[in-house]
Write a protein that holds these residues in place. Structure first.
Motif, PDB file in Angstrom:
ATOM      1  N   GLN A   3      41.412  72.914  22.182  1.00  0.00           N
ATOM      2  CA  GLN A   3      42.349  73.885  21.650  1.00  0.00           C
ATOM      3  C   GLN A   3      43.272  74.433  22.725  1.00  0.00           C
ATOM      4  N   LEU A   4      44.351  75.041  22.260  1.00  0.00           N
ATOM      5  CA  LEU A   4      45.265  75.787  23.115  1.00  0.00           C
ATOM      6  C   LEU A   4      45.120  77.263  22.768  1.00  0.00           C
ATOM      7  N   VAL A   5      44.991  78.082  23.782  1.00  0.00           N
ATOM      8  CA  VAL A   5      44.808  79.514  23.578  1.00  0.00           C
ATOM      9  C   VAL A   5      45.958  80.266  24.229  1.00  0.00           C
ATOM     10  N   GLU A   6      46.683  81.009  23.417  1.00  0.00           N
ATOM     11  CA  GLU A   6      47.853  81.731  23.904  1.00  0.00           C
ATOM     12  C   GLU A   6      47.517  83.173  24.237  1.00  0.00           C
ATOM     13  N   SER A   7      48.325  83.744  25.106  1.00  0.00           N
ATOM     14  CA  SER A   7      48.223  85.164  25.417  1.00  0.00           C
ATOM     15  C   SER A   7      49.564  85.645  25.953  1.00  0.00           C
ATOM     16  N   GLY A   8      49.741  86.960  25.972  1.00  0.00           N
ATOM     17  CA  GLY A   8      50.920  87.533  26.624  1.00  0.00           C
ATOM     18  C   GLY A   8      51.973  88.114  25.714  1.00  0.00           C
ATOM     19  N   SER A  21      51.417  82.839  28.108  1.00  0.00           N
ATOM     20  CA  SER A  21      50.564  81.823  28.727  1.00  0.00           C
ATOM     21  C   SER A  21      49.897  81.011  27.636  1.00  0.00           C
ATOM     22  N   CYS A  22      49.618  79.756  27.953  1.00  0.00           N
ATOM     23  CA  CYS A  22      48.921  78.879  27.023  1.00  0.00           C
ATOM     24  C   CYS A  22      47.942  78.037  27.813  1.00  0.00           C
ATOM     25  N   ALA A  23      46.669  78.272  27.596  1.00  0.00           N
ATOM     26  CA  ALA A  23      45.632  77.581  28.337  1.00  0.00           C
ATOM     27  C   ALA A  23      44.965  76.533  27.457  1.00  0.00           C
ATOM     28  N   ALA A  24      44.759  75.359  28.017  1.00  0.00           N
ATOM     29  CA  ALA A  24      44.083  74.295  27.290  1.00  0.00           C
ATOM     30  C   ALA A  24      42.582  74.392  27.510  1.00  0.00           C
ATOM     31  N   SER A  25      41.846  74.142  26.450  1.00  0.00           N
ATOM     32  CA  SER A  25      40.390  74.154  26.513  1.00  0.00           C
ATOM     33  C   SER A  25      39.866  72.857  25.939  1.00  0.00           C
ATOM     34  N   GLY A  26      39.004  72.186  26.702  1.00  0.00           N
ATOM     35  CA  GLY A  26      38.396  70.956  26.221  1.00  0.00           C
ATOM     36  C   GLY A  26      39.182  69.698  26.526  1.00  0.00           C
ATOM     37  N   PHE A  27      40.341  69.821  27.094  1.00  0.00           N
ATOM     38  CA  PHE A  27      41.121  68.658  27.505  1.00  0.00           C
ATOM     39  C   PHE A  27      42.049  69.078  28.633  1.00  0.00           C
ATOM     40  N   SER A  71      57.239  76.650  32.512  1.00  0.00           N
ATOM     41  CA  SER A  71      56.606  76.103  33.709  1.00  0.00           C
ATOM     42  C   SER A  71      55.189  75.672  33.361  1.00  0.00           C
ATOM     43  N   ARG A  72      54.613  74.865  34.231  1.00  0.00           N
ATOM     44  CA  ARG A  72      53.244  74.411  34.005  1.00  0.00           C
ATOM     45  C   ARG A  72      52.486  74.439  35.318  1.00  0.00           C
ATOM     46  N   ASP A  73      51.211  74.728  35.228  1.00  0.00           N
ATOM     47  CA  ASP A  73      50.316  74.714  36.383  1.00  0.00           C
ATOM     48  C   ASP A  73      49.141  73.833  35.996  1.00  0.00           C
ATOM     49  N   ASN A  74      49.245  72.566  36.339  1.00  0.00           N
ATOM     50  CA  ASN A  74      48.194  71.623  35.938  1.00  0.00           C
ATOM     51  C   ASN A  74      46.842  71.956  36.582  1.00  0.00           C
ATOM     52  N   ALA A  75      46.874  72.548  37.750  1.00  0.00           N
ATOM     53  CA  ALA A  75      45.619  72.911  38.407  1.00  0.00           C
ATOM     54  C   ALA A  75      44.849  73.960  37.594  1.00  0.00           C
ATOM     55  N   LYS A  76      45.605  74.832  36.909  1.00  0.00           N
ATOM     56  CA  LYS A  76      44.981  75.853  36.079  1.00  0.00           C
ATOM     57  C   LYS A  76      44.901  75.425  34.609  1.00  0.00           C
ATOM     58  N   ASN A  77      45.425  74.215  34.332  1.00  0.00           N
ATOM     59  CA  ASN A  77      45.415  73.714  32.948  1.00  0.00           C
ATOM     60  C   ASN A  77      46.106  74.688  31.992  1.00  0.00           C
ATOM     61  N   THR A  78      47.203  75.228  32.465  1.00  0.00           N
ATOM     62  CA  THR A  78      47.905  76.296  31.748  1.00  0.00           C
ATOM     63  C   THR A  78      49.405  76.096  31.874  1.00  0.00           C
ATOM     64  N   PHE A  79      50.143  76.489  30.847  1.00  0.00           N
ATOM     65  CA  PHE A  79      51.577  76.530  30.991  1.00  0.00           C
ATOM     66  C   PHE A  79      52.113  77.851  30.479  1.00  0.00           C
ATOM     67  N   TYR A  80      53.380  78.114  30.817  1.00  0.00           N
ATOM     68  CA  TYR A  80      53.923  79.451  30.654  1.00  0.00           C
ATOM     69  C   TYR A  80      55.333  79.424  30.069  1.00  0.00           C
ATOM     70  N   GLY A 106      58.353  68.352  17.033  1.00  0.00           N
ATOM     71  CA  GLY A 106      57.398  69.131  16.265  1.00  0.00           C
ATOM     72  C   GLY A 106      56.099  68.384  16.013  1.00  0.00           C
ATOM     73  N   ARG A 107      56.059  67.125  16.407  1.00  0.00           N
ATOM     74  CA  ARG A 107      54.855  66.317  16.211  1.00  0.00           C
ATOM     75  C   ARG A 107      53.966  66.448  17.443  1.00  0.00           C
ATOM     76  N   ASN A 108      53.015  67.357  17.340  1.00  0.00           N
ATOM     77  CA  ASN A 108      52.153  67.640  18.468  1.00  0.00           C
ATOM     78  C   ASN A 108      50.692  67.434  18.118  1.00  0.00           C
ATOM     79  N   ASP A 109      49.922  67.100  19.143  1.00  0.00           N
ATOM     80  CA  ASP A 109      48.494  66.882  18.939  1.00  0.00           C
ATOM     81  C   ASP A 109      47.737  68.198  18.821  1.00  0.00           C
ATOM     82  N   TYR A 110      48.214  69.200  19.547  1.00  0.00           N
ATOM     83  CA  TYR A 110      47.541  70.490  19.560  1.00  0.00           C
ATOM     84  C   TYR A 110      48.564  71.611  19.428  1.00  0.00           C
ATOM     85  N   TRP A 111      48.151  72.675  18.747  1.00  0.00           N
ATOM     86  CA  TRP A 111      48.966  73.882  18.599  1.00  0.00           C
ATOM     87  C   TRP A 111      48.139  75.105  18.962  1.00  0.00           C
TER      88      TRP A 111
END
Length: 121
Positions: A3-8, A21-27, A71-80, A106-111
């Motif tokens: 999943q993707l988890v948003e905040s902010g 912020s949007c953090a990926a969980s499980g991938f 922006s994206r921070d692959n080390a944190k598995n998060t984008f902004y 609009g065709r995305n694997d995760y929202w």
């Protein structure tokens, strides 16, 4: 769970700033094209900004150019999404999304679940 988890999100005055912020969980995000979308009441969902998996390409809708930065921070598995000079017309529910194949689509694997941004005095 994948999943993707948003905040902010939140309430901000016109001219103010927010960072979503949007953090990926499980991938891991590093092989995904990612994007931000928004939907205002009574309107269709629209693309706001996107960034390629490599980070080498970015796109913005015309109304946010010069004010928003993805922006994206692959080390944190998060984008902004950094939003400056916010306007009342930016008020919407903002969604993050990730696609292995499509870019700025609009065709995305995760929202993400969506986060409310309200710009009002």
């Amino acid at each position: 769970q994948l999943q993707l988890v948003e905040s902010g999100g939140g309430l901000v005055q016109p001219g103010g700033s927010l960072r979503l912020s949007c953090a990926a969980s499980g991938f891991t995000l590093n092989s995904y094209n990612i994007g931000w979308f928004r939907q205002a009441p009574g309107k269709e969902r629209e693309g706001v900004s996107c960034i390629s998996s490599s980070g080498g390409s970015t796109n913005y809708r015309e109304s946010v150019k010069g004010r928003f930065t993805i922006s994206r921070d692959n080390a944190k598995n998060t984008f902004y999404l950094h939003m400056n000079s916010l306007k009342p017309e930016d008020t919407a529910v903002y969604y993050c999304a990730a696609s292995k194949v499509y870019y700025c689509s609009g065709r995305n694997d995760y929202w993400g679940q969506g986060t409310q941004v309200t710009v009002s005095s």
